[in-house]
Design an enzyme around this catalytic site. Structure first.
Site, PDB file in Angstrom:
ATOM      1  N   GLU A  60       0.817  -1.216   0.000  1.00 49.37           N
ATOM      2  CA  GLU A  60       0.000   0.000   0.000  1.00 49.37           C
ATOM      3  C   GLU A  60       0.848   1.262   0.000  1.00 49.37           C
ATOM      4  O   GLU A  60       0.567   2.219  -0.712  1.00 49.37           O
ATOM      5  CB  GLU A  60      -0.961   0.006   1.197  1.00 49.37           C
ATOM      6  N   HIS A 129     -11.121  -5.157  10.445  1.00 45.48           N
ATOM      7  CA  HIS A 129     -11.695  -5.036   9.102  1.00 45.48           C
ATOM      8  C   HIS A 129     -13.024  -4.278   9.088  1.00 45.48           C
ATOM      9  O   HIS A 129     -13.805  -4.428   8.155  1.00 45.48           O
ATOM     10  CB  HIS A 129     -11.906  -6.430   8.495  1.00 45.48           C
TER      11      HIS A 129
END
Ligand SMILES: Cc1ncc(C[n+]2csc(CCOP(=O)(O)OP(=O)(O)O)c2C)c(N)n1
Ligand SMILES: [Mg+2]
Lengths: 350, 389
Positions: A60, A129
Site C-alpha cells: 500500500e 476489518h
C-alpha cells in the site's frame, strides 16, 4: 431516470472518466484479473488493458506513493485500497506527502489523485476489518474527503474527484454497494461540487446530520418519524467531510433549533464532534437542546453478531435520540406533541 | 548549536566576504595543512592519464566548490539564526552529487531526501533562490513554505527534498511509472541515505520498480551513518548495493569521492534506465564531514575515522589533481575561488534583503483546485463560514 446500484454507479463512472481522459488510470490490489474485491472494476481490464488497469502488489505504501509521483507528472491515478483498514499502511504517503506537496513546495506541483476505499462495519469482519477512520483524513489540510451515500452522489462526486487537482479520499461503504438509487443519464456536466452538503430532506423540527451509509439510514428514519409521529426532520447529508459545509449545517439548525449527528465512526474526536462544535460556535442562541451524537461504541469491533450489533449505531438509536432531543426542548412546536415512548417503535433498517 | 564541541567544523570555511565571521576564516587552510601532515600530502586525485577534457573537469571543480562554499556559509548562517529548523549539509559529499547530477539531462527528474542543497545547486538552480528558501523568503525555491528540507524546482525537474526517511522512494517510482505510461524516455534519479535502505518504502519501491520495469536509479549515498548509527549497527547487510539482489535488480557500488567514477557509474545506470527501462541500485560511498545536522557535534565518530576521510576530501583532491595534471594553475584556482565566493556572497545578500512571505498569503497554496467552504479562519477565530463574513 434509471435505477442502478451504488456499485454500478462507481463502475460506470470510472469507465466514463477513463474514456474521457486517457491520463486517468486505475491501480490497486486485485482490481484487474480478479476484477476487484467488490467488483467495482469488473470488466475494465479487458476493455482498457493492463496499462490503464494496473494490478499492484500488496504494498500500500509503495503503490499509493507511486500514484503520488505519477500524479506529480500529470497523470490522474485512481487508486483502490481494498478496504480502508489497509490504508493505514499508506498513511505516510497520504498525510506526509500527498497532502503536503502542493503547499509545501510553493504551489509548483499538483497531486491530482483519487483514493477510493470502502469503510464500515456490520459484516462480522471484526476489529481489524470494520473501521471508520475517515476523520483522520478529514483532519488533514491538503486533502479533500468525500463520502457519498447514494448512487447519484457517488457518480457526481467521483467525477469531481477525478477531475480535481488535489488528492481526494473517496470513501465508500461495504453496506452501500448493493443499495439502489436513481442516477441521471450520462451528461458531461453531472459533476457534483466537492465541499457542498446536500439537504436530502427538508423539515422544520430537528436537523439530522450524517454521511455515507448512516445518511442512507437517516433517510429511512426521517420517513418513519414523519409517518409515525408527524415529526418533520431535516436530513443533511454532508457528502464532503473536507471541506465541511458548515453553512448548510448552521442554517438548518438556526431553523430547526435542534440537532442530532448520526455517524458510524467512534464518537470521541469524530466527525460529529466537529459538527457539534460548529453548531455551538455559530448557532448557540438558536439551540433548544444539547446536540446529540449517535456513534459507534468505543471498542475494537467484536466479531459475535450480537456483540457487533451492540456496538454499532442503528436507526433505532437515531429514532430515540430525536425523541429525546424533542423532549428536552418541549416537544415539536406546532402540534405540541411530545414523544417519550422510546423503544416501542419498529427499528429502522441499519 | 555548540560551536565549541564541533571539532569537525574547524575544517570548514565560510565563503570569503560572505560572512563577517573573521574568526572562522583561514580554518580551511589550517585543516588542509593538518591533512597534509597526517597524510604526508594533500588529498590526491590522479588526473594525469584521464582523457576527460579540462573544461569538463574544471566545470566539476567549480560545481563542487560551489556546493562546498554554499554549505559552509549555510552552516554559518544557521549559527547566526538566519536559518531555522533542521539543516543538513552536503559537506564531504560534493563528488557524489556532481558526479551523479552531471550524468543526467535537464529533462530527467530528481527526488532526494532532506540533505539536498547540493543536488538542487547542481541542477543549475540559482543559488540566490536556494539561499532565499533557507532564509524563509517568498523568493525562495519553495516560496518560503518548505525550508531547507523541502526544496523544489519544477523547471529543472528537481521534484523535491523529502524529510520523512524513505518518503521520496514511492513517488520517485511513480514518476518513473508516469514516464513509461506516456512512452517517453526520461529517467528518474532517487537519492537516499544508507539508513534509508532499512525502511519498508525502500523494499516496496525496489520491488515495484523491477516488477514494472521502471526507469529509475535508486542512489544510496552511503555516508556511513544514519544520524549517530553506523551502517553495521542498522543493516544486516553492510554492503548496501547487495540489497538489490532480492529484487533481481542491477546494482553497483562506487567510490563517492571519485567524481568521474560516480559520473560513469551513473551513466551506466542512466543508460540501463533510458534504453532498457530498468532500474539500478547505485551505492556511492562517501562521508559526511559534519554532524547529521548543523547542531550535531558528531561526538560518536572516532577521531581517526574523521581524519581518514578528511584526507580524502574530494574538493581538495580535485583541485590538487587538476594542478598536478597541469590543467589549471594557482591563478586559475584562485580565480574560481573568487568567483564562487562572489556567488555565495550574492546569494546571502539577496536572501537577506528579499522579503518574507506575507501572512495574508497563508492559504495561497492550500488547494490546487478551489472548492466551496474551505475553512480559512485563523487560530483565534471561530471556524470560518463564508456567509458569516
Ligand atoms: C520515518 C522517519 N524516521 C525518523 C526520522 C528522523 N531522521 C531524520 S534523518 C535520519 C537518519 C537518516 O540517515 P540516512 O538515511 O543515512 O541519511 P543521511 O542523513 O545520512 O543523509 C533520521 C533517523 C525521519 N525523518 N523519518
Ligand atoms: Mg547516512
Amino acid at each position: 431516470m434509471p435505477e442502478v446500484t451504488y456499485r454500478q454507479a462507481l463502475h460506470d463512472t470510472l469507465r466514463d472518466e477513463m474514456l474521457r481522459d486517457e491520463n486517468v488510470f486505475l491501480m490497486g490490489e486485485e482490481i484487474g484479473v480478479f476484477e476487484g474485491s467488490y467488483k467495482i472494476t469488473a470488466g475494465l481490464l479487458q476493455e482498457f488493458g493492463a496499462k490503464r488497469v494496473r494490478d499492484a502488489p500488496i504494498a500500500e505504501e509503495g503503490f499509493v506513493g507511486a500514484a503520488i509521483g505519477a500524479a506529480m507528472l500529470g497523470l490522474r491515478p485512481v487508486v483502490e485500497i481494498m478496504t480502508i483498514n489497509f490504508i493505514l499502511l499508506a498513511m505516510d504517503q497520504i498525510i506526509n506527502h500527498a497532502a503536503k506537496i502542493h503547499y509545501m513546495f510553493g504551489g509548483q506541483s499538483r497531486v491530482p489523485m483519487v483514493i477510493r476505499t470502502p469503510g464500515g462495519g456490520g459484516q462480522q469482519l471484526a476489529a481489524t476489518h470494520s473501521q471508520n477512520p475517515e476523520v483522520w483524513f478529514a483532519h488533514t489540510p491538503g486533502l479533500k474527503v468525500v463520502a457519498p451515500s447514494t448512487p447519484a452522489d457517488a457518480r457526481g462526486l467521483l467525477k469531481a474527484s477525478i477531475r480535481d487537482d488535489d488528492p481526494v479520499l473517496f470513501l465508500e461503504n461495504l453496506a452501500l454497494y448493493n443499495t439502489k438509487g436513481e442516477v441521471p443519464e450520462d451528461r458531461p456536466d453531472d459533476v457534483l461540487p466537492i465541499g457542498v452538503a446536500d439537504v436530502k430532506r427538508e423539515g422544520s423540527d430537528i436537523t439530522i446530520i450524517s454521511y455515507s451509509r448512516m445518511a442512507a439510514v437517516a433517510m429511512h428514519v426521517a420517513e418513519q418519524l414523519a409517518s409515525e409521529d408527524g415529526i418533520k426532520a431535516e436530513v443533511i447529508d454532508l457528502r464532503s467531510l473536507r471541506p465541511l459545509d458548515r453553512a448548510t449545517i448552521v442554517d438548518s439548525v438556526r431553523k430547526t433549533n435542534r440537532a442530532v449527528v448520526f455517524e458510524e465512526d467512534w464518537r470521541a474526536y469524530g466527525i460529529g464532534a466537529e459538527v457539534a462544535a460548529t453548531i455551538q460556535e455559530h448557532a448557540f442562541d438558536h439551540l433548544d437542546a444539547p446536540v446529540r451524537r449517535i456513534a459507534a461504541a468505543e471498542v475494537p469491533l467484536p466479531y459475535a453478531k450480537n456483540m457487533e450489533l451492540a456496538a454499532l449505531p442503528t436507526g433505532q438509536h437515531l429514532v430515540d435520540a430525536v425523541h429525546a432531543t424533542l423532549d428536552a426542548s418541549g416537544g415539536v412546536r406546532g402540534n405540541g406533541r411530545s414523544n417519550g415512548s422510546k423503544g416501542q417503535r419498529s427499528a429502522s433498517r441499519g | 548549536m555548540s560551536k565549541k564541541s564541533d571539532k569537525t567544523a574547524a575544517a570548514e570555511r565560510p565563503a570569503k566576504g560572505a560572512t563577517r565571521s573573521a574568526g572562522r576564516n583561514g580554518q580551511a587552510e589550517r585543516a588542509e595543512a593538518k591533512a597534509k601532515q597526517a597524510n604526508g600530502t594533500a588529498p590526491k586525485y590522479d588526473l594525469r592519464n584521464v582523457s576527460e577534457s579540462a573544461e569538463t573537469l574544471i566545470g566539476f571543480y567549480r560545481q563542487m566548490l560551489l556546493i562546498r562554499r554554499f554549505e559552509e556559509t549555510t552552516g554559518e548562517m544557521y549559527t547566526r539564526a538566519k536559518i531555522g529548523g533542521y539543516c543538513h549539509l552536503n559537506l564531504g559529499e560534493e563528488a557524489t552529487i556532481v558526479g551523479t547530477m552531471s550524468a543526467l539531462e535537464l529533462r530527467d527528474y530528481v527526488f532526494t531526501n532532506y540533505r539536498e542543497h547540493g543536488y538542487i545547486l547542481a541542477r543549475g538552480v540559482d543559488p540566490k533562490l536556494i539561499m532565499a528558501e533557507l532564509f524563509g523568503k517568498e523568493a525562495g525555491v519553495s516560496k518560503g513554505r518548505g525550508g531547507s528540507m523541502h526544496l523544489f524546482d519544477v523547471e529543472s525537474g528537481f521534484l523535491g527534498g523529502y524529510a520523512i526517511v524513505g518518503g521520496q522512494l514511492p513517488p520517485a517510482t511513480g514518476a518513473a511509472l508516469a514516464i513509461t505510461y506516456r512512452g517517453s524516455d526520461e529517467v528518474v534519479l532517487c537519492q537516499m541515505g544508507d539508513a534509508t535502505t532499512n525502511i519498508g518504502a525502500f523494499h516496496e519501491s525496489l520491488n515495484i520498480a523491477q516488477l514494472w520495469k521502471l526507469p529509475v536509479i535508486f542512489l544510496i549515498v552511503n555516508n556511513l551513518y544514519g544520524m549517530g548509527t553506523t551502517v553495521e549497527r542498522a543493516s544486516a547487510v553492510a554492503e548496501l548495493y547487495r540489497k538489490a539482489c532480492a529484487y533481481d535488480m542491477r546494482s553497483e557500488r562506487v567510490d563517492g569521492n571519485d567524481v568521474l567514477a560516480v559520473r560513469d557509474a551513473t551513466r551506466r545506470a542512466v543508460e540501463h534506465a533510458r534504453k532498457e527501462s530498468l532500474p539500478t541500485l547505485l551505492e556511492a560511498v562517501s562521508y559526511r564531514f559534519r554532524g547529521h545536522s548543523v547542531v550535531d557535534p558528531a561526538r560518536y565518530r572516532p577521531e581517526e575515522e574523521v581524519k581518514h576521510w578528511r584526507n580524502l576530501d574530494p574538493v581538495m583532491a580535485l583541485a590538487h589533481g587538476l594542478r598536478e595534471a597541469g590543467l589549471i594553475d594557482e591563478a586559475g584556482i584562485k580565480q574560481i575561488d573568487d568567483e564562487i565566493n562572489a556567488i555565495v556572497v550574492d546569494a546571502v545578500r539577496f536572501a537577506d534583503e528579499t522579503p518574507a512571505p506575507k501572512p495574508e498569503e497563508l492559504f495561497t497554496f492550500d488547494y490546487a483546485t478551489d472548492v466551496p467552504n474551505v475553512d480559512r479562519s485563523l487560530p483565534g477565530d471561530h471556524t470560518g463560514i463564508t456567509q458569516d463574513g
